[in-house]
Design a protein around this motif. Sequence first.
Motif, mmCIF file in Angstrom:
data_model
loop_
_atom_site.group_PDB
_atom_site.id
_atom_site.type_symbol
_atom_site.label_atom_id
_atom_site.label_comp_id
_atom_site.label_asym_id
_atom_site.label_seq_id
_atom_site.Cartn_x
_atom_site.Cartn_y
_atom_site.Cartn_z
ATOM 1 N N ALA A 156 -32.625 68.715 17.474
ATOM 2 C CA ALA A 156 -32.067 68.509 18.808
ATOM 3 C C ALA A 156 -32.843 69.341 19.824
ATOM 4 O O ALA A 156 -33.377 70.412 19.485
ATOM 5 N N VAL A 207 -30.052 62.535 25.406
ATOM 6 C CA VAL A 207 -28.791 63.283 25.406
ATOM 7 C C VAL A 207 -28.123 63.215 26.778
ATOM 8 O O VAL A 207 -26.934 63.510 26.907
ATOM 9 N N ASN A 215 -19.277 63.063 25.540
ATOM 10 C CA ASN A 215 -18.959 64.483 25.694
ATOM 11 C C ASN A 215 -17.556 64.800 25.173
ATOM 12 O O ASN A 215 -17.327 65.874 24.613
ATOM 13 N N ALA A 246 -17.811 65.008 21.531
ATOM 14 C CA ALA A 246 -18.502 66.246 21.159
ATOM 15 C C ALA A 246 -17.540 67.433 21.145
ATOM 16 O O ALA A 246 -17.653 68.333 20.303
ATOM 17 N N HIS A 276 -19.122 66.889 14.624
ATOM 18 C CA HIS A 276 -20.016 66.486 15.704
ATOM 19 C C HIS A 276 -21.467 66.797 15.394
ATOM 20 O O HIS A 276 -21.838 67.939 15.107
ATOM 21 N N ASP A 277 -22.279 65.770 15.437
ATOM 22 C CA ASP A 277 -23.727 65.879 15.288
ATOM 23 C C ASP A 277 -24.334 65.248 16.533
ATOM 24 O O ASP A 277 -24.060 64.076 16.830
ATOM 25 N N GLU A 278 -25.133 66.008 17.253
ATOM 26 C CA GLU A 278 -25.612 65.532 18.551
ATOM 27 C C GLU A 278 -26.396 64.235 18.434
ATOM 28 O O GLU A 278 -26.211 63.307 19.225
ATOM 29 N N ASN A 299 -23.943 61.350 17.419
ATOM 30 C CA ASN A 299 -22.997 61.075 18.504
ATOM 31 C C ASN A 299 -23.691 60.372 19.661
ATOM 32 O O ASN A 299 -23.202 59.365 20.186
ATOM 33 N N CYS A 300 -24.839 60.891 20.028
ATOM 34 C CA CYS A 300 -25.596 60.284 21.128
ATOM 35 C C CYS A 300 -26.062 58.879 20.749
ATOM 36 O O CYS A 300 -25.895 57.924 21.512
#
Length: 479
Positions: free
Chosen positions: A100, A293, A364, A367, A373-375, A378-379
């Motif tokens: 990330a 992101v 968000n 998140a 939550h994994d960026e 999730n994104c």
Amino acid sequence: MAVIVWFRRDLRVHDHAALYHAVETGEEILPVFVLDVRQEKDGQSGRKSQALFSALRSLQGNLADLGARLVIKRGEPAEVLAELAKHFGADKLFFNREYAPKAISRDEQVAAELQRNGIFTQTFKDMVLHEEGELLNKQGKPYVVFTPYKRAWLTLPKDKPFPMPKKLRAATGLESYPSDLIPALGGQGSAKEQVREEELYGERAARRRLGQFLDTQLAGYKLQRDLPAVDGTSRLSFALRTGTLSIRTVYHSVLERMHQMSGPQSEAAETFVSELIWRDFYQQVLFHFPHTVEQAFLADYEQVEWDDNEELFRKWCTGQTGYPMVDAGMRQLNQTGWIHNRVRMITASFLVKDLLIDWRKGMNYFAEQLIDHDEAANCGGWQWCASTGTDAQPYFRIFNPVSQGEKFDPDGTYVKQYVPELAHVPAKYVHKPWTMPELLQKESACMIGLDYPPPCVDHAISRLIAIERFSQAKKLGNK
């Protein structure tokens, strides 16, 4: 001399790349976790923080069993690690890579600081099966469509799990060195509560869950993974997010079982492997396109006209939209910090395509709430649902919350678990309770507008508006 092993998203002792290579040097080992003070804040992220602390406590115990104490320090990683290296005379820092944008920036800062102090820094692939540079198309560019990425992914050999060290030679003076405490549950959790939490979130729990999944869910995964009322998914997302379980261990464990399967069972295992590939895919998308992101992957859809309706957003967040499948999903998220994957897609699609609210607000909120939550995931998942990401299909990827409920929760078992107002509503009406005759509403103790809200928007109308707005955005982007 000693090797610092910096733990981050890899809170385990089994199959740990950096730890294995540190032990292979033959030098003393200094295990470290740098605690971000933001992880201790109260409020919406409290459940997520406590799950992390439980996994960290589990790691602490597992390292102690191997003969080394985990040093926990609050502060900026570069400063903390440089200070520890100086105190213990460590000449090496080993850690596993992350992808990330903020993590990459942090790790570059750490490496630069320690190298200025003469500390050799080495990083390892551990979080994924294939990194961003391993899979490029014929033009030497990253894949941006999943299917060709998957085909290429399947052709590459996979790293085998690393053996767990039998014993660690701890750094001299480690036992007496002052270490910060892991925050207790709710600030005052008892020892018994902490043990219970470790049984839910620690390394042993993750390995036990993997075994259970292989024994009882894998063979039926393809058919059952979309049914939120059934325990048909792996439930390994938290373990993979925090690294209490290695992706290598998961993949090779599934592969071993797959070789013993045939027909539909083998197809079920292949379906699960596809989910692991999606995980790698989103990591490499985020690495190559860090702007995603905050911005749409497809620039044209930055032009979509969103409605800034805070009342509708509040109804979505609290599970009061009047669409039972959406409301059940959001209440599950708020109550447990987890939400079934099929329902993640339904709730995300509803926010974007029905309420016409910017996907970033939903991303968000997830998140904040998700313990797993994994960026990247999730994104990537939100942009997929919003049709702003890779392989976008704005005109077809609009989930009907009623038909999705009828298909994947036909008798309303899942909905009724999280929306008790509908407990006595017949299955025929459970996903569209506003269509119940008034007499049946009374008999079911579910008066629409009193016990349960009416639909906050008309899906058929919202769908047409969404298509028009995406079409207009595409036209603006082509000018």
